[in-house]
Enzyme design. Structure first.
Site, short mmCIF file in Angstrom:
data_model
loop_
_atom_site.label_atom_id
_atom_site.label_comp_id
_atom_site.label_asym_id
_atom_site.label_seq_id
_atom_site.Cartn_x
_atom_site.Cartn_y
_atom_site.Cartn_z
N HIS A 183 -1.81 1.68 7.28
CA HIS A 183 -2.19 1.53 5.88
C HIS A 183 -2.04 2.86 5.17
O HIS A 183 -2.38 3.91 5.72
CB HIS A 183 -3.63 1.05 5.80
CG HIS A 183 -4.11 0.71 4.42
ND1 HIS A 183 -3.41 -0.07 3.55
CD2 HIS A 183 -5.25 1.07 3.76
CE1 HIS A 183 -4.08 -0.21 2.42
NE2 HIS A 183 -5.19 0.49 2.52
N ASN A 200 -8.84 3.61 -2.02
CA ASN A 200 -8.10 2.50 -1.44
C ASN A 200 -7.48 1.67 -2.57
O ASN A 200 -7.73 1.93 -3.76
CB ASN A 200 -9.04 1.63 -0.60
CG ASN A 200 -8.30 0.82 0.45
OD1 ASN A 200 -7.07 0.80 0.50
ND2 ASN A 200 -9.05 0.14 1.30
N CYS A 211 0.83 -1.21 0.00
CA CYS A 211 0.00 0.00 0.00
C CYS A 211 0.86 1.26 0.00
O CYS A 211 0.48 2.28 -0.58
CB CYS A 211 -0.94 0.00 1.20
SG CYS A 211 -0.09 -0.07 2.80
#
Length: 332
Positions: free
Chosen positions: A278, A298, A114
């Protein structure tokens, strides 16, 4: 004394107004989802990870713990002087509709990358916004050739490589560009058309600094470069001004045990249990039913959440999302 009592009463009201789920509930269980929804908070939960282990979810969280901040690349801070012209809502996809990257939800696959996706996505957006170059930059290059790849890292590192060494083009799995992503998409969530993610990481692909056969350019010919990266101040207006002026930004936040179940609304945590860090991309803001939010993309494919996007409470540093906002401009 009366002033002190009033102060602590206000503190208790502010923090007491948020309700939390019971301790001990499995984060991915129907019991957790039902209890979140019973709280009547600002968002709705639903099943995103049916049949998926909690460890598999944790593997998607590739930002180190905040205690390791000393390992981060130091960045200069920028400050926008005029923040009086901010609209009540803003969506980068609407402001710059000709940029493909702004409407592309990527999939990091079964990999804690990520930190790479957060930066590469924002870089691609800004290359289009400021240079009218509509291209997807390569997440593959960073995952395979720098840092710990699937084991995590900081978005700042990606911006540093962008400035110093350059990044080639490369789209989704088996997509276009010089170096497209080679880790296949998989079902992190509910059963769908993709294969189920394996229980363990796939080995990181070998670093190959060469374009795919038939691309038409060499690795060096295909590189794009960025200017010196920078950090954006903690104040929400500074972040808003930066997005409105220059495009989406990279950020990271602490994922709590309820977040994997997000479906709609404005997320704010309802549990004390954290799963990890994240990195994501903030593309805009707004207000929903009286609650201010950030609009976020995302990288868990578009089957998760609200077609790959989510909203998170804005202005109170929810889950630390306003702590580490970084960005950079392309070198044109």
């Amino acid at each position: 004394m009366k002033t002190i009592i009033i102060f602590f009463t206000l503190i208790c009201f502010v923090y007491g107004s948020r309700r939390y789920v019971d301790n001990g509930l499995h984060p991915l269980s129907d019991e957790m989802i039902n209890q979140i929804n019973s709280l009547g908070t600002t968002w709705k939960a639903g099943q995103n990870f049916d049949g998926v282990s909690l460890n598999a979810v944790k593997r998607l969280l590739g930002v180190p713990s905040r205690s390791n901040k000393a390992s981060k690349r130091p960045l200069r801070y920028i400050h926008h002087r005029n923040t009086n012209d901010l609209p009540e809502s803003f969506d980068s996809r609407t402001k710059w509709p000709n940029c493909t990257s702004l409407t592309t939800i990527r999939d990091q696959g079964n990999c804690g990358s990520c930190w790479v996706f957060s930066a590469i996505e924002a870089m691609s957006d800004r290359l289009c916004i400021h240079g009218s170059i509509d291209v997807l930059l390569s997440t593959q290059q960073m995952v395979t050739c720098y840092g710990d790849g699937c084991q995590g890292g900081w978005p700042e590192s990606v911006y540093g490589i962008y400035q110093e060494e350059g990044i080639v083009s490369g789209g989704l799995y088996q997509g276009g560009g010089c170096s497209p992503y080679t880790l296949p998409p998989c079902e992190h969530h509910i059963k769908g058309p993709l294969p189920t993610c394996p229980d363990t990481y796939l080995p990181a692909p070998e670093c190959k600094k060469e374009c795919v056969a038939g691309y038409g350019k060499t690795w060096e010919q295909d590189k794009y470069y960025g200017q010196e990266p920078y950090a954006v101040g903690y104040d929400q207006k500074q972040i808003m001004k930066e997005i409105m002026t220059n495009g989406p930004v990279s950020a990271d936040f602490t994922v709590y045990a309820d977040f994997p179940n997000y479906k709609s609304g404005v997320y704010q945590r309802t549990t004390y249990d954290s799963l990890g860090g994240h990195a994501i991309k903030i593309i805009g803001w707004g207000t929903e039913n009286g609650t201010d939010y950030w609009l976020v993309a995302n990288s868990w494919n578009d089957y998760w959440g609200d077609k790959g996007y989510f909203k998170i409470r804005r202005g109170n540093n929810e889950c630390g999302i306003e702590d580490d906002v970084v960005a950079g401009l392309p070198k044109l």
